[in-house]
Every structure is written in C-alpha cells, then in structure tokens.
Design a protein around this motif. Sequence first.
Motif, short mmCIF file in Angstrom:
data_model
loop_
_atom_site.label_atom_id
_atom_site.label_comp_id
_atom_site.label_asym_id
_atom_site.label_seq_id
_atom_site.Cartn_x
_atom_site.Cartn_y
_atom_site.Cartn_z
N PRO A 107 0.82 -1.22 0.00
CA PRO A 107 0.00 0.00 0.00
C PRO A 107 0.85 1.27 0.00
O PRO A 107 0.52 2.23 -0.70
N LEU A 108 1.96 1.26 0.74
CA LEU A 108 2.83 2.45 0.78
C LEU A 108 3.35 2.76 -0.62
O LEU A 108 3.32 3.90 -1.08
N GLU A 110 2.09 1.92 -3.47
CA GLU A 110 1.05 2.37 -4.40
C GLU A 110 0.64 3.82 -4.13
O GLU A 110 0.24 4.53 -5.05
N VAL A 111 0.73 4.25 -2.87
CA VAL A 111 0.36 5.64 -2.56
C VAL A 111 1.46 6.61 -2.97
O VAL A 111 1.19 7.69 -3.51
N VAL A 112 2.71 6.23 -2.73
CA VAL A 112 3.81 7.16 -3.00
C VAL A 112 4.16 7.19 -4.48
O VAL A 112 4.58 8.21 -5.02
#
Lengths: 304, 261
Positions: A107-108, A110-112
């Motif tokens: 998730p990190l 994909e967000v960054v």
Amino acid sequence: MSAGSRRTGATSAGRRLVRVASPLAALGIWQLLTSYDVDLWLRFAQFPTVVEVASALGDRIGTEAYWQDLGHSLRRIAVGFLLAAVLGVAAGTAVARSRWAADILGPLVEVVRPIPAIALVPVAILLLPTNEQGIVFITCAAALFPVLVSTRHAVRALNPVWEEAVLTLGGSRARVLFSVVLPGALPGIFGGLSVGIGVSWICVISAEMISGEYGVGYRTWQDYTVVDYPGVFVGMATIGALGWLTSTAVETLGRRVTAWLPRPTAGVTAVGPARAASTPASLASASASVPVSAVPRPEKEPVP
Amino acid sequence: MSTVSPSVVSAKPSAPTPPTASAGAELALHGVRLGHPDGVAVPGPVDLRIAPGELLTVVGPSGCGKTTLLRTLAGLLPPLEGRVTQDGKPIRRPDADRALVFQHDALLPWRSVRANVELPLAIRRVPRAERRRSAGEWLERVGLGGHARKLPHQLSGGQRQRVQLARALAARPRAVLMDEPFGALDAHTRAGMQDLLVEILRGTGATVVFVTHDVDEAIHLGDRVALFATGDVLDVPHPRVRDARQAPDTAALRRRVLDSL
C-alpha cells in the motif's frame, strides 16, 4: 546461421547510415530555419543557430566550470541511481516473495508511486540537511519505482519449476534467492533500470534547476535567466549526451548479464532502453537526436 | 580451487558404480489423502511402501494427479491427511535426499549445461575443482560430454532431459522421483532414454519412483507397477528385459494394467 548473420550485417550497415543521417538532417534543417530567421507561425528569429550553439559549446568545454557541473550531475545520478537500484530490487523481490512484505510495503508503494519525484522537493528540503542530499534523494525516488515495479513483476513471472528444482536438490531459501530468483528476474530488472536511469536524469536536472548549486541543470537555468540562449542549448545537448551515455551503459550491462536469453527475447530488451534514452532529452524540449549528435561536432573546432 | 589435491578428492563421489552403504531410501505413504495446495483432494494411493533400492513405476491416465503424488513424496506439498515418511521419519520439506526429475524445462536457462549439473554439488559445498570433474563425468555418462558449455535452450528436448538426469543424480540422492521424464519425447528417443536410465541407475542403489502414462514404459522399467487410481501394486515378471515383451506373464500383466485404466 551464416546466411542469417550476413543478412543482419547488411541491414545493420544500412540502419547505421540512417541513424547517422537522421540527426545530421535535423541539424541541417535547424541551421536553415534559424539562419534565415524563418517566421512561419513558429518563430525562429530569436532561436540560436547550430553554429552559435556549437561555438558556445566550444567555449564552455574549455572552462573548468563546465566539467565541474558535469561531474556534479554525474555524481548525483550515480549515487541516486545506484541507491534506487539496490533498494528497488530488494523491495521488489520482497514484495513479490513475501506476503508480509506485500501487505506492509504494497500500500505504501502504491500511494507514493504516483507522486512525481520532483514534487518531493519540499520533503527533501524538510528532511535532509543539505541541498546535495536532497537532489540525490529526488533522483533516487525517481528511479526507485520503475525498478521496484519491474522487479516485482519479473519475480512473480518466474517459472515455479526452477525454484522447486533447486529445493529438491537441497537448496536453501538463500540459494533459491541467489541462484533462481535474482538471475531469473534480471531481464525484467534491467527493463526497470533502463526506464529508471531515464527518469533519474529528468529529476536530477529538474532538482538542480530548483535548488542546486552547480550541475548541468543549474547551469542551464542560470543561462536562461541571463537570456544566454546558446548556453541553454549547450546545457540541453550536454544533458542529452549524458543521458544517452548512461542509458547505453545500463543497456550494455543488461545485455551482457542476460546473454543467456534465446535470441528473439534479447531483441525485445533492446527496444526499451532506446526509448528511455530519449526521455531526458525530450524534457529539454528539443528532439532527442539533435543535442546528442551536436556534441561531437564542435569538438573539431579550435578551442581558444 | 587449487587447495584440494585431485587425487585425494576423487575417492568419493567420482566413482558412481559401487553403491554406498545407505544407498536407497524407503518411502512410504500411511493413510494419505493427496491434495492440491488449494485443498482439492486428489484420488490416489492411500497406503504405499516403496522398498529401498526399488524402481516403482506408477501408471495412470494423464491429469489424474500422479504429479501430486511425486510432489508430496518430494516434500513440496503436504498431504491433506496421513503421513508420508522416508525411512520411517516424516517428510516435511524438500531435501537433497529426494531429487525430482521434471517433465520438462526444469534446467536453469541462464546456467550452462555443466553449471546446471554442478548445482546440486555446489549446494552440498563440494569444492569447485571436484564439482567440475564430477559434473564432467556425469555428462559423459549421459553422452553429452561435448555439450558442457552450451545453454539449455541450445539442446534438443531429449538432450535436456539427459542433462536433468545427470543433475538429479550428480549429488547421489537416495531417492529419485521422476515425473514423466520422457513423456514429451518421440518413441525412438524415449526407448534410448529408458536404456540410458537403466544403465545409469545401475549401481547407484537409489530408490526410484517413476511416474508415466505409458503402460509399456511402466512394465519395462519397473520392479513393480503401481496403479495410481486403485493403489494396487503388481510385481513385474521381467523387469528391464527388452526381450521379455512377448512373454506370456508380461502380456498378462500388460492386459491387467490396461484394464485398470
């Protein structure tokens, strides 16, 4: 076999000719348009001619500052890109191989990932003590995601039989990692590295323009602010040449370490880097081939 | 590389002919229900004992789950129920004791033929010079001495399977699990490979489980034939005798196996 290689030899001679002729023709057209101050909706009156740019380059090459800028940019690229390569391969492999890593990092990432690296300038300024480290950080962030994502895909696409074969020969997890996963993923990893080096150049130059002291991007911006247009084009040519040089190096290394690939697949890998090579130059607005080939020519002129 | 003198080293793994004391492993299934990793059960043998040094062939139609049996024996896949043992001890994970020969494409494509055969020796931390010599010998035995430097994709399918055989046997496993290793080969190559296998296994003492859908192959190679679906195990009257094909007891066994499919 021999007939095939003779045929490719003939085509490669023809292709080489086209490759040389194309940038030369582009330079010729540029020179014509600018020396006659053509104004056909596109206005070439203020545009520096090839000869002006070449003589500016000739002047610059004799100065220590030029080489200093070049060295600064290259060092930033080298450190940032190598960091990104190591981190990207490690994280990509972890995400592909471990459910925990996938849940924690996935998730990190994909967000960054969608955040343009150059938008991380404020983060770099807040976090890092020096400008220099900030630029390296941004360069690294730019190359990290292409490397990470292509490593992840390459590791997931590995034939599971290879891993099982090594396991049933008594191999440990580490053995599987170093004898199967990494060598098997190398073709994909190098795809990511080729894209990564291109994006790295875009971001190192942009970061230098924003916050650098020294560096090709800094110098190019400086020249722009003092309306030294030939100087701006010298900067672009330099960026193009450096980008081309570094992505060729990555591509050559990639071809060497994946020499085991059967022929047709090897041809596919050659396509990616060629596109990546043009990316940093295309940021600099001019067509990629122009600044690249502009470099060797003026070197023949006498340098004062 | 040069630290170990070759004359000292050559003693152990080099001479493949004399069987070592602990040669074959005994493999057994105790009340086992085979299943895929996703939990789908595969109908197959429940209880089975494979004697040390025996060559057991397992026949069944394609796609019936024979591979699942081998993967379970290898330790790659846990059974849904029951116990799988080697010499009475439960099998929990893959081990160099039980080499698996795959149907195809299990060689590492980035390693040369020789490096592939050296791999199990490298895993066992055999010194490099010894590794090289031993791999060379195994390649000679499978008739590929001249192909050591080639990459797998430069070989034919039959040659690749021979390399796989050499790789599986190079580290002298105590059991060899073979998953239709000759299934993708033409009839002529296949017969040659069977002869090579018989010759190469002679003297290793290894227990072999050989899975195939080819009834003739099963009857020719096996000491015993296991029928996958029922779990029945039948004795083969003339194991590995080519001339015994027409013998009445062989024909009777063949008929019985065919009926079971």
